[in-house]
Design an enzyme around this catalytic site. Structure first.
Site, PDB file in Angstrom:
ATOM      1  N   LYS A  43       0.814  -1.222   0.000  1.00 33.24           N
ATOM      2  CA  LYS A  43       0.000   0.000   0.000  1.00 33.24           C
ATOM      3  C   LYS A  43       0.845   1.269   0.000  1.00 33.24           C
ATOM      4  CE  LYS A  43      -3.974  -0.578   0.322  1.00 33.24           C
ATOM      5  NZ  LYS A  43      -5.084  -1.036  -0.538  1.00 33.24           N
TER       6      LYS A  43
HETATM    7  C1  LIG Z   1      -3.019  -6.939   4.125  1.00 37.86           C
HETATM    8  C2  LIG Z   1      -3.693  -6.525   2.854  1.00 37.86           C
HETATM    9  N1  LIG Z   1      -3.936  -7.471   1.945  1.00 37.86           N
HETATM   10  C3  LIG Z   1      -4.547  -7.179   0.784  1.00 37.86           C
HETATM   11  C4  LIG Z   1      -4.979  -5.904   0.483  1.00 37.86           C
HETATM   12  C5  LIG Z   1      -5.711  -5.668  -0.801  1.00 37.86           C
HETATM   13  O1  LIG Z   1      -5.020  -4.845  -1.709  1.00 37.86           O
HETATM   14  P1  LIG Z   1      -5.812  -3.835  -2.625  1.00 37.86           P
HETATM   15  O2  LIG Z   1      -6.435  -2.785  -1.751  1.00 37.86           O
HETATM   16  O3  LIG Z   1      -4.750  -3.269  -3.530  1.00 37.86           O
HETATM   17  O4  LIG Z   1      -6.840  -4.586  -3.379  1.00 37.86           O
HETATM   18  C6  LIG Z   1      -4.760  -4.886   1.436  1.00 37.86           C
HETATM   19  C7  LIG Z   1      -5.260  -3.541   1.212  1.00 37.86           C
HETATM   20  O5  LIG Z   1      -5.454  -2.770   2.136  1.00 37.86           O
HETATM   21  C8  LIG Z   1      -4.099  -5.208   2.635  1.00 37.86           C
HETATM   22  O6  LIG Z   1      -3.849  -4.284   3.576  1.00 37.86           O
END
Ligand SMILES: Cc1ncc(COP(=O)(O)O)c(C=O)c1O
Length: 455
Positions: A43
């Site tokens: 992120k």
């Molecule tokens: C630990 C974790 N996994 C997966 C994601 C998913 O990613 P995206 O928001 O790019 O779809 C996030 C997003 O906040 C996350 O913090």
């Protein structure tokens, strides 16, 4: 090389081959390890891009406040940018998130407002609504809104996608990622599909989320929504960053399978990753097992680091309490295997003198030996029992073993578990015998059980 600030170290994370968890799968499976970012998650990439774009658009002015609803990782990225550039941060967070995540955000100077998880997104108490309200009330504040802010997708289109393309020399055929806001899946997928229109993308969804059904039927089904434990992906809304056109298929993963997947990555690959990384692995491998061919190259995005889940996924008691980890007892086979073939069973013949048997036991440092007659195990000599007998009859040492021996040791099955083995070892049975697959006989003592329990 010297970086001007920690923000400049975001991106260019490594791609690492998965060697063990991929057993039985055709093709190559690689991991894009995003915890190498300074905020320990993928992120960071979109956090800096959202702030860059807000500064360029003039919506974020010097000394301003950044307000965001975040499960922690976006907050970390935003907080790092805020520290580097002199902004304040307030984050709203659902109360199911781990305490570590809240503490981490506070450590980098952010204020955190915890909101209830189990309310509708448009409920005034939800973390989406509270973020909007704070944004309205606090002057010179911005609400980047990672869900609908397309800078999120753009960050991954501009960085994650090109990095993966370059790191695989354009050989990637499949891309798998969890879908939360959608940025890391859809920005990367858009870039990769432009490079190779045949590339297949696999979105990882969770039970309790709306994505898979929406992709397959076009229906936003509220009945699909229920509370789940995995953090960071799956949604009860359709964020603008989720572009269903670039996600070919979705696979749903349970909380349990994700948690076990994360532990496997840590133990089998040395990748100490977060819960959603385990979900990404589990879902991607499910797809790979059925579809990957010899020359295919799949890249799985692993979003964050394991430290944030130490009190959950990496805590055995927590895993057991949630029914995610069955107590696994080692077996007699494990005890035998742990000796790496180095054990040799000492025996004495039924016709040898007891004195000779005692000399063998002393030499080998053992407290008990089985007595054999040809190929048969007909009795045992146990030093604790001998002592009493020899004190009352010193001439005993000249007698034949067969005349003074105790009953034979019990033979147990190779798959007997430690709890069964320990219940059989008592005053009457000082040691047990087990035959391995090659019919070789091994001895198991109380000492072996203790060693297996504590190792
Ligand atoms: C630990 C974790 N996994 C997966 C994601 C998913 O990613 P995206 O928001 O790019 O779809 C996030 C997003 O906040 C996350 O913090």
């Amino acid at each position: 090389m010297i970086y001007n600030s920690i923000i400049d170290t975001i991106g260019n994370t490594p791609v690492v081959r998965l060697n063990k968890v991929t057993k039985g799968i055709k093709g190559t499976v690689l991991a894009k390890v995003e915890y190498f970012n300074p905020g320990n998650s993928t992120k960071d990439r979109m956090a800096v891009k959202m702030i860059d774009d807000a500064e360029r658009a003039g919506t974020l002015k010097p000394g301003g406040t950044i307000i965001e609803g975040t499960s922690g990782n976006t907050g970390m990225g935003l907080a790092l940018v805020a520290v580097a550039r002199g902004y304040k941060c307030i984050f709203t967070m659902a109360d199911k998130q781990s305490q570590e995540k809240i503490n981490i955000l506070k450590s980098v100077g952010a204020e955190v407002v915890v909101c209830p998880t189990n309310v509708e997104p448009d409920d005034p108490r939800s973390y989406y609504s509270v973020a909007r309200k704070l944004n309205r009330e606090i002057p010179n504040s911005i609400y980047p809104n990672q869900y609908d802010n397309l800078s999120n997708t753009a960050a991954h289109y501009e960085t994650t996608g090109p990095e993966i393309w370059k790191q695989t020399d354009g050989k990637i055929t499949h891309y798998a990622a969890t879908v939360g806001t959608g940025g890391s899946m859809c920005g990367t997928a858009k870039f990769l599909k432009e490079k190779n229109p045949k590339l297949v993308t696999v979105g990882i969804d969770t039970y309790g989320s709306v994505f898979k059904k929406y992709k397959e039927t076009g229906i936003f089904d509220k009945n699909e929504i229920y509370p789940y434990l995995t953090e960071g992906f799956g949604e009860d809304i359709l964020p603008k960053n989720v572009n269903f056109d670039v996600i070919d298929t979705f696979i749903k993963v349970t909380d349990k399978d994700g948690a076990i997947g994360a532990r496997r990555l840590a133990r089998e690959e040395g990748l100490f990753v977060g819960w959603s990384s385990g979900s990404a692995l589990h879902g991607a491998l499910e797809y790979a097992r059925d579809h990957l061919k010899e020359n295919d190259v799949m890249v799985i995005l692993l979003p964050d680091h394991g430290t944030r889940y130490l009190n959950k996924v990496y805590n055995d008691q927590w895993m057991k309490d949630h029914g995610f980890l069955e107590r696994q007892f080692a077996t007699a086979k494990d005890i035998v295997a742990s000796r790496n073939g180095k054990d040799s069973l000492h025996t004495v013949s039924v016709t040898s003198k007891l004195g000779d048997a005692i000399r063998i036991m002393n030499r080998e440092g053992v407290d008990q030996v089985p007595v054999v007659e040809g190929a048969d195990f007909v009795g045992s000599i146990v030093s604790a029992n001998l002592l009493e007998k020899m004190i009352s009859d010193p001439q005993l040492k000249d007698k034949n073993v067969g005349d003074v021996m105790d009953k034979p040791m019990l033979f147990v099955a190779l798959d007997s578990t430690l709890d069964v083995l320990s219940s059989l070892l008592n005053r009457d049975n000082k040691a047990l015998l087990v035959r391995d697959e090659t019919h070789k006989v091994h001895i198991i003592t109380q000492h072996d059980i203790l060693k297996a329990i504590t190792s």
